[in-house]
Design a protein around this motif. Structure first.
Motif, PDB file in Angstrom:
ATOM      1  N   VAL A   1     -12.550   5.043  -1.696  1.00 47.59           N
ATOM      2  CA  VAL A   1     -11.316   5.054  -0.891  1.00 47.59           C
ATOM      3  C   VAL A   1     -11.417   4.101   0.307  1.00 47.59           C
ATOM      4  O   VAL A   1     -12.409   4.125   1.051  1.00 47.59           O
ATOM      5  CB  VAL A   1     -11.022   6.488  -0.394  1.00 47.59           C
ATOM      6  N   CYS A   2     -10.369   3.269   0.481  1.00 49.46           N
ATOM      7  CA  CYS A   2     -10.232   2.448   1.687  1.00 49.46           C
ATOM      8  C   CYS A   2      -8.799   2.570   2.179  1.00 49.46           C
ATOM      9  O   CYS A   2      -8.096   3.520   1.790  1.00 49.46           O
ATOM     10  CB  CYS A   2     -10.652   0.998   1.418  1.00 49.46           C
ATOM     11  N   LEU A   3      -8.352   1.646   2.994  1.00 49.63           N
ATOM     12  CA  LEU A   3      -6.992   1.742   3.551  1.00 49.63           C
ATOM     13  C   LEU A   3      -5.930   1.269   2.556  1.00 49.63           C
ATOM     14  O   LEU A   3      -4.986   1.993   2.239  1.00 49.63           O
ATOM     15  CB  LEU A   3      -6.919   0.921   4.848  1.00 49.63           C
ATOM     16  N   GLY A   4      -6.094   0.049   2.048  1.00 48.81           N
ATOM     17  CA  GLY A   4      -5.046  -0.558   1.224  1.00 48.81           C
ATOM     18  C   GLY A   4      -5.269  -0.461  -0.271  1.00 48.81           C
ATOM     19  O   GLY A   4      -4.365  -0.720  -1.059  1.00 48.81           O
ATOM     20  N   ASN A   5      -6.502  -0.143  -0.678  1.00 49.65           N
ATOM     21  CA  ASN A   5      -6.903  -0.137  -2.104  1.00 49.65           C
ATOM     22  C   ASN A   5      -6.651  -1.496  -2.768  1.00 49.65           C
ATOM     23  O   ASN A   5      -6.296  -1.575  -3.944  1.00 49.65           O
ATOM     24  CB  ASN A   5      -6.204   1.005  -2.877  1.00 49.65           C
ATOM     25  N   ILE A   6      -6.827  -2.562  -1.981  1.00 46.60           N
ATOM     26  CA  ILE A   6      -6.761  -3.907  -2.580  1.00 46.60           C
ATOM     27  C   ILE A   6      -8.016  -4.734  -2.282  1.00 46.60           C
ATOM     28  O   ILE A   6      -8.223  -5.769  -2.905  1.00 46.60           O
ATOM     29  CB  ILE A   6      -5.501  -4.699  -2.161  1.00 46.60           C
ATOM     30  N   CYS A   7      -8.849  -4.310  -1.336  1.00 45.17           N
ATOM     31  CA  CYS A   7     -10.064  -5.074  -1.017  1.00 45.17           C
ATOM     32  C   CYS A   7     -11.330  -4.256  -1.293  1.00 45.17           C
ATOM     33  O   CYS A   7     -11.985  -4.433  -2.325  1.00 45.17           O
ATOM     34  CB  CYS A   7     -10.057  -5.551   0.425  1.00 45.17           C
TER      35      CYS A   7
ATOM     36  N   ASP B   1     -13.506  -3.935   7.353  1.00 47.14           N
ATOM     37  CA  ASP B   1     -12.246  -4.363   6.744  1.00 47.14           C
ATOM     38  C   ASP B   1     -12.187  -5.889   6.773  1.00 47.14           C
ATOM     39  O   ASP B   1     -12.158  -6.484   7.850  1.00 47.14           O
ATOM     40  CB  ASP B   1     -11.104  -3.746   7.568  1.00 47.14           C
ATOM     41  N   PRO B   2     -12.161  -6.547   5.615  1.00 51.17           N
ATOM     42  CA  PRO B   2     -12.219  -8.017   5.589  1.00 51.17           C
ATOM     43  C   PRO B   2     -10.850  -8.674   5.667  1.00 51.17           C
ATOM     44  O   PRO B   2     -10.741  -9.900   5.709  1.00 51.17           O
ATOM     45  CB  PRO B   2     -12.828  -8.288   4.203  1.00 51.17           C
ATOM     46  N   TYR B   3      -9.774  -7.871   5.699  1.00 47.25           N
ATOM     47  CA  TYR B   3      -8.428  -8.364   5.398  1.00 47.25           C
ATOM     48  C   TYR B   3      -7.974  -9.499   6.301  1.00 47.25           C
ATOM     49  O   TYR B   3      -7.364 -10.455   5.836  1.00 47.25           O
ATOM     50  CB  TYR B   3      -7.441  -7.196   5.478  1.00 47.25           C
TER      51      TYR B   3
HETATM   52  P1  4NP Z   1      -8.687  -2.564   2.141  1.00 41.37           P
HETATM   53  O1  4NP Z   1      -8.188  -3.808   3.037  1.00 41.37           O
HETATM   54  O2  4NP Z   1      -8.408  -1.320   2.939  1.00 41.37           O
HETATM   55  O3  4NP Z   1     -10.146  -2.829   1.994  1.00 41.37           O
HETATM   56  O4  4NP Z   1      -7.894  -2.633   0.844  1.00 41.37           O
HETATM   57  C1  4NP Z   1      -6.950  -3.872   3.644  1.00 41.37           C
HETATM   58  C2  4NP Z   1      -5.843  -4.257   2.923  1.00 41.37           C
HETATM   59  C3  4NP Z   1      -4.621  -4.341   3.554  1.00 41.37           C
HETATM   60  C4  4NP Z   1      -4.496  -4.060   4.895  1.00 41.37           C
HETATM   61  C5  4NP Z   1      -5.610  -3.663   5.616  1.00 41.37           C
HETATM   62  C6  4NP Z   1      -6.834  -3.558   4.980  1.00 41.37           C
HETATM   63  N1  4NP Z   1      -3.250  -4.176   5.543  1.00 41.37           N
HETATM   64  O5  4NP Z   1      -3.176  -3.937   6.758  1.00 41.37           O
HETATM   65  O6  4NP Z   1      -2.235  -4.518   4.888  1.00 41.37           O
END
Ligand code: 4NP
Length: 155
Positions: free
Chosen positions: A8-14, A126-128
């Motif tokens: 589990v992370c924040l966006g489920n894309i990274c 968070d690498p986003y």
């Molecule tokens: P994730 O990364 O939690 O690792 O998937 C992020 C993806 C999107 C965002 C933040 C973190 N966002 O703010 O949109």
């Protein structure tokens, strides 16, 4: 019954799709597919339905892993379904705990970095909003944590 892991992370894309796909890669290498199954989810709904982030997939591919899947949001039911729920950072950890209103599942909820053996990081950053190096670092960290987690499950 296989052990069911949810990353589990924040966006489920990274981070969490990377953890899921890295773990599936290790499971395939070791022919453990009947013992462990993996999924991932986000605490937010920001990216529901989206594929993994392109920059994250490029970093994963540099280590021989292709990211597949579509973002979905974590639900309270996931806490019942899965045996272990792995939070990428403290904020994810707190958000997961707050879905567990009965406090029944506390022991299933862990921080991913607790399984690292080469790194001393406490969270998967968070690498986003950062550059390419941040994505490569996340993959390196997650390979470490996935190897440690797999060793612990097998033990
Ligand atoms: P994730 O990364 O939690 O690792 O998937 C992020 C993806 C999107 C965002 C933040 C973190 N966002 O703010 O949109």
């Amino acid at each position: 019954m296989p052990t069911k892991l949810l990353f589990v992370c924040l966006g489920n894309i990274c981070r969490s799709p990377s953890a899921e796909n890295i773990m599936n890669h290790l499971i395939a290498q070791r022919a453990l597919g009947d013992k462990i199954v993996c999924d991932s989810a986000g605490t937010s709904s920001y990216h529901v339905g989206s594929s993994p982030d392109r920059r994250m997939n490029a970093a994963a591919q540099r280590q021989g892993v292709t990211l597949v899947g579509q973002s979905r949001q974590l639900t309270a039911a996931d806490l019942e379904t899965f045996d272990l729920v792995l939070a990428m950072d403290q904020s994810n950890y707190q958000d997961i705990l707050s879905l567990d209103r009965s406090h029944r599942y506390t022991r299933k909820i862990k921080l991913m970095c607790d399984y690292c053996r080469r790194h001393s990081d406490k969270e998967v950053p968070d690498p986003y909003y950062g550059g390419e190096a941040g994505f490569d670092y996340v993959i390196d960290l997650l390979i470490d944590a996935c190897e440690g987690l797999l060793a612990e499950i097998k033990a």
